[in-house]
Design a protein around this motif. Structure first.
Motif, short mmCIF file in Angstrom:
data_model
loop_
_atom_site.label_atom_id
_atom_site.label_comp_id
_atom_site.label_asym_id
_atom_site.label_seq_id
_atom_site.Cartn_x
_atom_site.Cartn_y
_atom_site.Cartn_z
N TRP A 154 34.71 -11.81 89.78
CA TRP A 154 33.42 -11.27 89.33
C TRP A 154 32.30 -12.26 89.62
N TRP A 208 32.22 -14.60 91.88
CA TRP A 208 32.02 -14.68 93.33
C TRP A 208 31.15 -13.51 93.81
N THR A 209 31.48 -12.31 93.33
CA THR A 209 30.74 -11.12 93.72
C THR A 209 29.29 -11.19 93.24
N TRP A 210 29.10 -11.67 92.02
CA TRP A 210 27.75 -11.80 91.47
C TRP A 210 26.94 -12.84 92.25
N ALA A 215 27.25 -13.67 95.24
CA ALA A 215 26.99 -13.24 96.61
C ALA A 215 25.59 -12.66 96.78
N HIS A 216 24.94 -12.35 95.65
CA HIS A 216 23.58 -11.81 95.71
C HIS A 216 22.52 -12.91 95.70
N TRP A 217 22.96 -14.16 95.51
CA TRP A 217 21.98 -15.25 95.51
C TRP A 217 21.45 -15.46 96.93
N PRO A 218 20.15 -15.64 97.08
CA PRO A 218 19.58 -15.80 98.42
C PRO A 218 20.14 -17.01 99.19
N GLY A 269 24.34 -16.29 99.22
CA GLY A 269 24.82 -14.93 99.38
C GLY A 269 25.45 -14.62 100.72
N ALA A 307 29.19 -13.47 100.77
CA ALA A 307 29.32 -12.04 101.05
C ALA A 307 30.38 -11.74 102.10
N ALA A 358 34.74 -10.67 98.55
CA ALA A 358 33.90 -9.59 99.09
C ALA A 358 34.72 -8.70 100.01
#
Length: 213
Positions: free
Chosen positions: A119, A121-123, A125-128, A131, A135, A140
């Motif tokens: 979780w 890692w997935t969360w 992955a949205h960091w600029p 990510g 991702a 992912a």
């Protein structure tokens, strides 16, 4: 898609199935039964396990550092969480004749930590900043096959990690030794550092090919 040939896909899937059968059989039979297996068969199992794990590690690395790191982290996180969870809440032994220190609470803690890792890692992955790297990482890719499939594979990989650790403990008890070698004093030997990785690495690669990661 994970660029692994059809022949290699079949190999890692067969290796994963083989590990599941072997671990279930050996752990069920217990310490004494392993010593009764023909020496040649036991040596073959060891050589095959090391060879497959090495090949899987190299292949995972070709898919990207984040892919290999994700598979390694799964084992490390499960092991650390199982240790502390077992110490804090462990009462019921998981396999007392093989490894008295392992408990069901530790196993559940390890599984919960793996889910938290996936979780997180997935969360992240949205960091600029990170990510794009995350991702295309292990979790992912695993999730591209659907949440239910990813969850099933995560639990299987966690179970293989725990069972791989138990298998190495069983082998040492059968041989009547405390440590697998003296190269890493205080760590139980080299095999104690890689025991859980042996079944997990081929299975992690199988998970990606199965999910079309």
């Amino acid at each position: 898609m994970c660029k692994v040939t059809i022949a290699h896909q079949a190999r890692v899937r067969a290796a994963t199935a083989g590990w599941v059968v072997l671990l279930a059989l050996v752990l069920r039979q217990g310490v004494d039964a392993w010593g009764a297996w023909p020496r040649g068969v036991r040596v073959l199992v060891g050589v095959a396990a090391l060879t497959l794990a090495w090949w899987a590690m190299v292949t995972l690395h070709t898919q990207g550092v984040a892919v290999l790191l994700g598979a390694l982290l799964l084992v490390w996180v499960a092991d650390i969480a199982a240790y502390f969870g077992g110490r804090a809440w462990g009462r019921r032994k998981l396999a007392p004749t093989i490894s008295p220190g392992k408990t069901w609470a530790g196993a559940v803690s390890g599984a919960a930590a793996v889910l938290a890792l996936a979780w997180l890692w997935t969360w992240a992955a949205h960091w600029p900043t990170v990510g794009p790297w995350l991702a295309d990482g292990f979790y992912a890719r695993l999730g591209r096959g659907g949440a239910a499939g990813a969850l099933a594979w995560l639990m299987l990989l966690t179970a293989l990690s725990i069972a791989g650790d138990l298998f190495e403990s069983l082998v040492k008890r059968s041989a009547g030794v405390k440590d697998s070698s003296g190269l890493l004093p205080g760590h139980g030997g080299v095999l104690d550092r890689i025991d859980a990785l042996l079944p997990v690495l081929p299975a992690a690669l199988a998970a990606l090919t199965w999910q079309g990661g």
